[in-house]
Enzyme design. Structure first.
Site, PDB file in Angstrom:
ATOM      1  N   GLU A 125      46.704  33.333  33.042  1.00 29.23           N
ATOM      2  CA  GLU A 125      46.347  34.761  33.162  1.00 29.23           C
ATOM      3  C   GLU A 125      47.479  35.673  33.631  1.00 29.23           C
ATOM      4  O   GLU A 125      47.306  36.465  34.557  1.00 29.23           O
ATOM      5  CB  GLU A 125      45.134  34.893  34.112  1.00 29.23           C
ATOM      6  N   ASN A 139      47.616  29.586  29.462  1.00 27.61           N
ATOM      7  CA  ASN A 139      46.168  29.773  29.321  1.00 27.61           C
ATOM      8  C   ASN A 139      45.778  31.205  29.712  1.00 27.61           C
ATOM      9  O   ASN A 139      46.260  31.725  30.723  1.00 27.61           O
ATOM     10  CB  ASN A 139      45.470  28.774  30.266  1.00 27.61           C
ATOM     11  N   HIS A 183      35.765  33.180  27.195  1.00 23.80           N
ATOM     12  CA  HIS A 183      34.578  33.645  27.919  1.00 23.80           C
ATOM     13  C   HIS A 183      34.043  34.861  27.154  1.00 23.80           C
ATOM     14  O   HIS A 183      34.453  35.995  27.399  1.00 23.80           O
ATOM     15  CB  HIS A 183      34.928  34.041  29.350  1.00 23.80           C
ATOM     16  N   GLU A 199      37.779  27.197  28.045  1.00 19.93           N
ATOM     17  CA  GLU A 199      36.754  27.532  29.056  1.00 19.93           C
ATOM     18  C   GLU A 199      35.549  28.188  28.401  1.00 19.93           C
ATOM     19  O   GLU A 199      34.998  29.172  28.905  1.00 19.93           O
ATOM     20  CB  GLU A 199      37.346  28.467  30.133  1.00 19.93           C
ATOM     21  N   ASP A 202      32.339  29.805  27.173  1.00 24.27           N
ATOM     22  CA  ASP A 202      30.944  30.138  27.455  1.00 24.27           C
ATOM     23  C   ASP A 202      30.649  31.435  26.711  1.00 24.27           C
ATOM     24  O   ASP A 202      31.552  32.243  26.485  1.00 24.27           O
ATOM     25  CB  ASP A 202      30.600  30.213  28.950  1.00 24.27           C
TER      26      ASP A 202
HETATM   27  C1  XIL Z   1      36.235  30.231  37.996  1.00 26.80           C
HETATM   28  C2  XIL Z   1      35.253  29.191  38.505  1.00 26.80           C
HETATM   29  O1  XIL Z   1      34.361  28.870  37.468  1.00 26.80           O
HETATM   30  C3  XIL Z   1      34.490  29.732  39.711  1.00 26.80           C
HETATM   31  O2  XIL Z   1      33.727  28.683  40.301  1.00 26.80           O
HETATM   32  C4  XIL Z   1      35.450  30.299  40.744  1.00 26.80           C
HETATM   33  O3  XIL Z   1      34.703  30.921  41.770  1.00 26.80           O
HETATM   34  C5  XIL Z   1      36.393  31.299  40.116  1.00 26.80           C
HETATM   35  O4  XIL Z   1      37.080  30.682  39.027  1.00 26.80           O
HETATM   36  N1  XIL Z   1      39.411  31.827  34.360  1.00 26.80           N
HETATM   37  C6  XIL Z   1      39.886  30.613  34.838  1.00 26.80           C
HETATM   38  C7  XIL Z   1      39.011  29.746  35.655  1.00 26.80           C
HETATM   39  O5  XIL Z   1      41.002  30.210  34.495  1.00 26.80           O
HETATM   40  O6  XIL Z   1      39.730  29.023  36.611  1.00 26.80           O
HETATM   41  C8  XIL Z   1      37.922  30.546  36.315  1.00 26.80           C
HETATM   42  O7  XIL Z   1      37.043  29.646  36.991  1.00 26.80           O
HETATM   43  C9  XIL Z   1      37.201  31.411  35.317  1.00 26.80           C
HETATM   44  C10 XIL Z   1      38.126  32.379  34.670  1.00 26.80           C
END
Ligand code: XIL
Length: 299
Positions: free
Chosen positions: A127, A169, A206, A235, A237
């Site tokens: 990020e 990432n 996401h 990741e 969802d």
């Molecule tokens: C999130 C986790 O799912 C949570 O439990 C935590 O509180 C915050 O981080 N991008 C990422 C992940 O790279 O590490 C994040 O995970 C979600 C967004």
């Protein structure tokens, strides 16, 4: 095939899940995770605050709980994540300049040494780009150490564990038309041209009403792969878990030979960091959602 992992393996890919160490005592959770998935990412346990809570004092207790569960159950592991503006321990938040730069290098070396030779992919940097239309780097203490912090992280990581694939990432980089996607593309192209060691790009994916799935995701994956890197959905969802959108994401990955696999960010909706969006493949009682069936049929 009857599980996500086995179905993905038919094309040489994996289907992974984010695992939380605190849920490993929940047998409904572990039985689904063990049955369906063949790759594991620690949801929080390999982050900077968890692994180096005090400077120079590494703690792998939670990380190893997730890692050992994965390996003992025959799964590969994605390491997440070594350099990030978020979830930094307090001591790192208050560092800047050359001291922070050195602390980042020491952190990468310490964590990668512990898992040397045992991690399939590492998210080396997470990020680093700003949201919105600027295409700029995100302001952070790491960014303020100098624009070269990302390439320093990747060079350090390559030397620390030459066997791991090294990934950049990010989120909101799935739509080819977004400025953030273009900025990430330009960085990866520059790294490949100058020989900075990068092997893969992770697309967090996401998806929700604010940053929805777009069918040009496949174009994005193809364009990055054409730069000479692997790509992965890291990741996943999707708000509301529409079956058709889940199937689209699977089909996009399958259409790109350099797409290594897909990871969903949790098992059941109740395990999700965005549980109110019911964005995952399993209901709270462990039963399969329509999106599960759509993914399995697409694989
Ligand atoms: C999130 C986790 O799912 C949570 O439990 C935590 O509180 C915050 O981080 N991008 C990422 C992940 O790279 O590490 C994040 O995970 C979600 C967004």
């Amino acid at each position: 095939e009857s599980t996500l992992g086995a179905a993905a393996a038919q094309s040489g890919r994996y289907f992974g899940v984010a695992i939380a160490s605190g849920r490993l005592g929940d047998s409904t959770y572990t039985s689904i995770a063990n049955r369906e998935f063949n790759s594991v990412t620690a949801e929080n346990e390999m982050k900077i605050d968890a692994t180096e809570p005090q400077r120079g004092q590494f703690n792998f207790s939670s990380a190893d709980r997730v890692f050992n569960w994965a390996v003992q159950n025959g799964k590969q592991v994605r390491g997440h994540t070594l350099a990030w503006h978020s979830q930094q321990p307090g001591w790192m938040q208050s560092l800047s300049g050359s001291a922070l730069r050195q602390a980042m290098i020491d952190h990468i070396n310490g964590v990668m040494a512990h898992y040397k030779g045992r991690i399939a992919q590492w998210d080396v940097v997470n990020e680093a780009f700003e949201d919105g239309n600027s295409g700029a780097r995100r302001d952070s203490n790491l960014q303020r150490t100098g624009n070269d912090w990302i390439e320093v992280a990747f060079r350090t990581a390559r030397a620390a564990d030459p066997s791991a694939k090294l990934c950049y990432n990010d989120y909101n980089v799935e739509n080819w038309n977004w400025a953030k996607t273009q900025a990430m593309y330009n960085m990866v192209r520059d790294f490949k041209q100058r020989g900075v060691p990068i092997d893969c790009v992770g697309f967090q994916s996401h998806f929700n009403s604010g940053s929805p799935y777009n069918s040009n995701f496949r174009t994005t994956l193809q364009n990055f792969a054409a730069l000479g890197v692997d790509v992965a959905v890291t990741e996943l969802d999707i708000q509301g878990a529409p079956a058709s959108t889940y199937a689209n994401v699977v089909n996009d990955c399958l259409a790109v030979s350099r797409c290594l696999g897909i990871t969903v960010w949790g098992v059941r909706d109740s395990d999700s960091w965005r549980s109110e969006q019911t964005p995952l493949l399993f209901n709270n009682d462990g039963s399969k959602k329509a999106a599960y069936t759509a993914v399995l049929n697409a694989l």
